[in-house]
Design a protein around this motif. Sequence first.
Motif, PDB file in Angstrom:
ATOM      1  N   SER A  77      38.967  44.497  39.222  1.00  0.00           N
ATOM      2  CA  SER A  77      39.568  43.792  37.960  1.00  0.00           C
ATOM      3  C   SER A  77      39.994  42.398  38.090  1.00  0.00           C
ATOM      4  CB  SER A  77      40.801  44.617  37.414  1.00  0.00           C
ATOM      5  OG  SER A  77      40.542  46.100  37.380  1.00  0.00           O
ATOM      6  N   GLY A  78      40.181  42.006  39.177  1.00  0.00           N
ATOM      7  CA  GLY A  78      40.713  40.714  39.437  1.00  0.00           C
ATOM      8  C   GLY A  78      42.050  40.327  38.395  1.00  0.00           C
ATOM      9  N   HIS A  79      41.726  39.122  37.597  1.00  0.00           N
ATOM     10  CA  HIS A  79      43.043  39.028  36.663  1.00  0.00           C
ATOM     11  C   HIS A  79      42.772  39.685  35.484  1.00  0.00           C
ATOM     12  CE1 HIS A  79      45.387  36.046  38.619  1.00  0.00           C
ATOM     13  NE2 HIS A  79      44.384  35.731  39.387  1.00  0.00           N
ATOM     14  N   TYR A  80      41.850  40.511  35.225  1.00  0.00           N
ATOM     15  CA  TYR A  80      41.470  41.041  34.064  1.00  0.00           C
ATOM     16  C   TYR A  80      41.703  42.515  34.135  1.00  0.00           C
ATOM     17  CZ  TYR A  80      39.037  36.817  33.477  1.00  0.00           C
ATOM     18  OH  TYR A  80      38.730  35.395  32.849  1.00  0.00           O
ATOM     19  N   LEU A  81      42.832  42.717  33.271  1.00  0.00           N
ATOM     20  CA  LEU A  81      43.434  44.308  33.590  1.00  0.00           C
ATOM     21  C   LEU A  81      42.894  45.172  32.474  1.00  0.00           C
ATOM     22  CD1 LEU A  81      46.983  43.034  34.531  1.00  0.00           C
ATOM     23  CD2 LEU A  81      44.981  44.055  36.223  1.00  0.00           C
ATOM     24  N   ARG A  87      43.518  53.999  32.402  1.00  0.00           N
ATOM     25  CA  ARG A  87      43.023  54.601  33.771  1.00  0.00           C
ATOM     26  C   ARG A  87      44.230  55.216  34.362  1.00  0.00           C
ATOM     27  NH1 ARG A  87      39.759  49.571  34.543  1.00  0.00           N
ATOM     28  NH2 ARG A  87      37.825  50.288  33.766  1.00  0.00           N
ATOM     29  N   LEU A  88      45.233  54.460  34.736  1.00  0.00           N
ATOM     30  CA  LEU A  88      46.449  55.114  35.363  1.00  0.00           C
ATOM     31  C   LEU A  88      46.979  56.192  34.889  1.00  0.00           C
ATOM     32  CD1 LEU A  88      47.970  51.906  36.982  1.00  0.00           C
ATOM     33  CD2 LEU A  88      46.087  53.413  37.849  1.00  0.00           C
ATOM     34  N   ASP A  89      47.307  56.132  33.118  1.00  0.00           N
ATOM     35  CA  ASP A  89      47.790  57.346  32.649  1.00  0.00           C
ATOM     36  C   ASP A  89      46.922  58.583  32.765  1.00  0.00           C
ATOM     37  OD1 ASP A  89      49.908  55.625  31.679  1.00  0.00           O
ATOM     38  OD2 ASP A  89      48.943  55.229  29.855  1.00  0.00           O
ATOM     39  N   SER A  90      45.759  58.365  32.603  1.00  0.00           N
ATOM     40  CA  SER A  90      44.878  59.510  33.012  1.00  0.00           C
ATOM     41  C   SER A  90      44.961  60.183  34.127  1.00  0.00           C
ATOM     42  CB  SER A  90      43.434  59.244  32.576  1.00  0.00           C
ATOM     43  OG  SER A  90      42.878  58.407  33.559  1.00  0.00           O
ATOM     44  N   ILE A  91      45.133  59.400  35.318  1.00  0.00           N
ATOM     45  CA  ILE A  91      45.171  59.860  36.472  1.00  0.00           C
ATOM     46  C   ILE A  91      46.638  60.409  36.912  1.00  0.00           C
ATOM     47  CG2 ILE A  91      45.394  59.110  39.226  1.00  0.00           C
ATOM     48  CD1 ILE A  91      43.167  56.860  38.303  1.00  0.00           C
ATOM     49  N   ARG A  92      47.651  59.790  36.278  1.00  0.00           N
ATOM     50  CA  ARG A  92      48.790  60.391  36.242  1.00  0.00           C
ATOM     51  C   ARG A  92      49.099  62.064  35.775  1.00  0.00           C
ATOM     52  NH1 ARG A  92      52.699  57.848  32.140  1.00  0.00           N
ATOM     53  NH2 ARG A  92      50.911  58.901  31.030  1.00  0.00           N
ATOM     54  N   ASP A  93      48.435  62.145  34.724  1.00  0.00           N
ATOM     55  CA  ASP A  93      48.359  63.441  34.033  1.00  0.00           C
ATOM     56  C   ASP A  93      47.624  64.394  34.861  1.00  0.00           C
ATOM     57  OD1 ASP A  93      49.785  62.096  32.051  1.00  0.00           O
ATOM     58  OD2 ASP A  93      47.958  61.685  30.807  1.00  0.00           O
ATOM     59  N   GLU A  94      46.717  63.927  35.846  1.00  0.00           N
ATOM     60  CA  GLU A  94      45.979  65.017  36.430  1.00  0.00           C
ATOM     61  C   GLU A  94      45.964  64.760  37.953  1.00  0.00           C
ATOM     62  OE1 GLU A  94      44.803  67.888  35.466  1.00  0.00           O
ATOM     63  OE2 GLU A  94      44.804  67.768  33.402  1.00  0.00           O
ATOM     64  N   ARG A 125      29.331  61.701  31.296  1.00  0.00           N
ATOM     65  CA  ARG A 125      30.812  62.009  30.909  1.00  0.00           C
ATOM     66  C   ARG A 125      31.737  61.739  32.371  1.00  0.00           C
ATOM     67  NH1 ARG A 125      34.711  65.429  31.835  1.00  0.00           N
ATOM     68  NH2 ARG A 125      33.319  67.065  32.645  1.00  0.00           N
ATOM     69  N   ASN A 126      32.580  60.833  32.100  1.00  0.00           N
ATOM     70  CA  ASN A 126      33.332  60.313  33.327  1.00  0.00           C
ATOM     71  C   ASN A 126      34.390  61.450  33.536  1.00  0.00           C
ATOM     72  OD1 ASN A 126      32.124  57.929  33.378  1.00  0.00           O
ATOM     73  ND2 ASN A 126      33.698  57.096  32.024  1.00  0.00           N
ATOM     74  N   VAL A 127      34.605  61.726  34.694  1.00  0.00           N
ATOM     75  CA  VAL A 127      35.375  63.135  35.108  1.00  0.00           C
ATOM     76  C   VAL A 127      36.687  62.656  34.939  1.00  0.00           C
ATOM     77  CG1 VAL A 127      36.407  64.535  37.088  1.00  0.00           C
ATOM     78  CG2 VAL A 127      33.939  64.341  36.519  1.00  0.00           C
ATOM     79  N   ILE A 128      36.932  61.369  35.571  1.00  0.00           N
ATOM     80  CA  ILE A 128      38.370  60.590  35.201  1.00  0.00           C
ATOM     81  C   ILE A 128      38.050  59.920  34.090  1.00  0.00           C
ATOM     82  CG2 ILE A 128      39.778  59.028  36.432  1.00  0.00           C
ATOM     83  CD1 ILE A 128      38.736  59.985  39.320  1.00  0.00           C
ATOM     84  N   PRO A 129      39.020  59.927  32.983  1.00  0.00           N
ATOM     85  CA  PRO A 129      38.907  59.165  32.047  1.00  0.00           C
ATOM     86  C   PRO A 129      39.075  57.657  32.153  1.00  0.00           C
ATOM     87  CG  PRO A 129      40.001  61.184  31.350  1.00  0.00           C
ATOM     88  CD  PRO A 129      39.875  61.049  32.953  1.00  0.00           C
ATOM     89  N   TRP A 130      38.326  56.864  31.603  1.00  0.00           N
ATOM     90  CA  TRP A 130      38.271  55.291  31.632  1.00  0.00           C
ATOM     91  C   TRP A 130      37.913  54.926  33.021  1.00  0.00           C
ATOM     92  CZ3 TRP A 130      38.570  53.441  27.086  1.00  0.00           C
ATOM     93  CH2 TRP A 130      39.373  54.009  26.000  1.00  0.00           C
ATOM     94  N   LEU A 131      37.523  55.672  33.829  1.00  0.00           N
ATOM     95  CA  LEU A 131      37.051  55.407  35.105  1.00  0.00           C
ATOM     96  C   LEU A 131      35.390  55.671  35.165  1.00  0.00           C
ATOM     97  CD1 LEU A 131      37.583  54.194  38.229  1.00  0.00           C
ATOM     98  CD2 LEU A 131      37.562  56.486  38.710  1.00  0.00           C
ATOM     99  N   GLY A 132      34.660  54.468  34.688  1.00  0.00           N
ATOM    100  CA  GLY A 132      33.057  54.625  34.456  1.00  0.00           C
ATOM    101  C   GLY A 132      32.269  54.024  35.812  1.00  0.00           C
TER     102      GLY A 132
END
Length: 220
Positions: A77-81, A87-94, A125-132
């Motif tokens: 990501s560097g400085h671009y978030l 991504r982190l919200d989807s990981i927290r949920d599962e 389809r990405n198994v982890i949402p927003w992680l392509g």
Amino acid sequence: MPTTDLALPGWAIPAQSRAIAVAQHTISIRTQWWNHAITSRGLPGTPPAGDRLSRAEVWSAADDVFTLLWRALAWGSGHYLRNNTRRLDSIRDETALIKDVLTEARELSRHNPAAAYTLLRPVQRNVIPWLGPAFFTKFLYFAGGGAPEHPCLILDSVVAMALRDHAGWKSLPTGNWSAQTYQRYCDLLARWARRHGRAADELERALFRGRPKDLTFPAA
């Protein structure tokens, strides 16, 4: 199209050693953001430290899948978030499920790129949402811990465009690749690397960096 007909651009043969061009490839990161975003969500693993992160530092986290993921995401990501909050919200949920998926993907990455890719992106389809693919192929690459023979490589739009524009792979999409295409890409760079006595990630790094301006090189 057959990748056997493709030629590595001469400028993509590295002039520097792997220890410099690859291991020391360093990105400035938003450390404070990552620390807060990970700890405030109660996520496992260790947030990246320092305001710069090298490939070698990401490799060193390969034994812990979440620490590895955070470093790979921060480095990528560097400085671009953009999208990292999602991504982190989807990981927290599962978290428990995703730990199992990442652990299996890490193991598959060491011997079967297509299977590792399919695990993270079955049926487009990405198994982890927003992680392509542009990000999870970084995880698959860094899961090798820096081993030169590790078969998984980073594939993103920059590398894909370099292969299209300079190596003749005109049919290669710039995103949303299939697992078969990813395997063909990894096999292609591995074949070129063997021919030139290099590691495949040296060629990926050179393709990402791009052709030096105002210089002409023969195809290799």
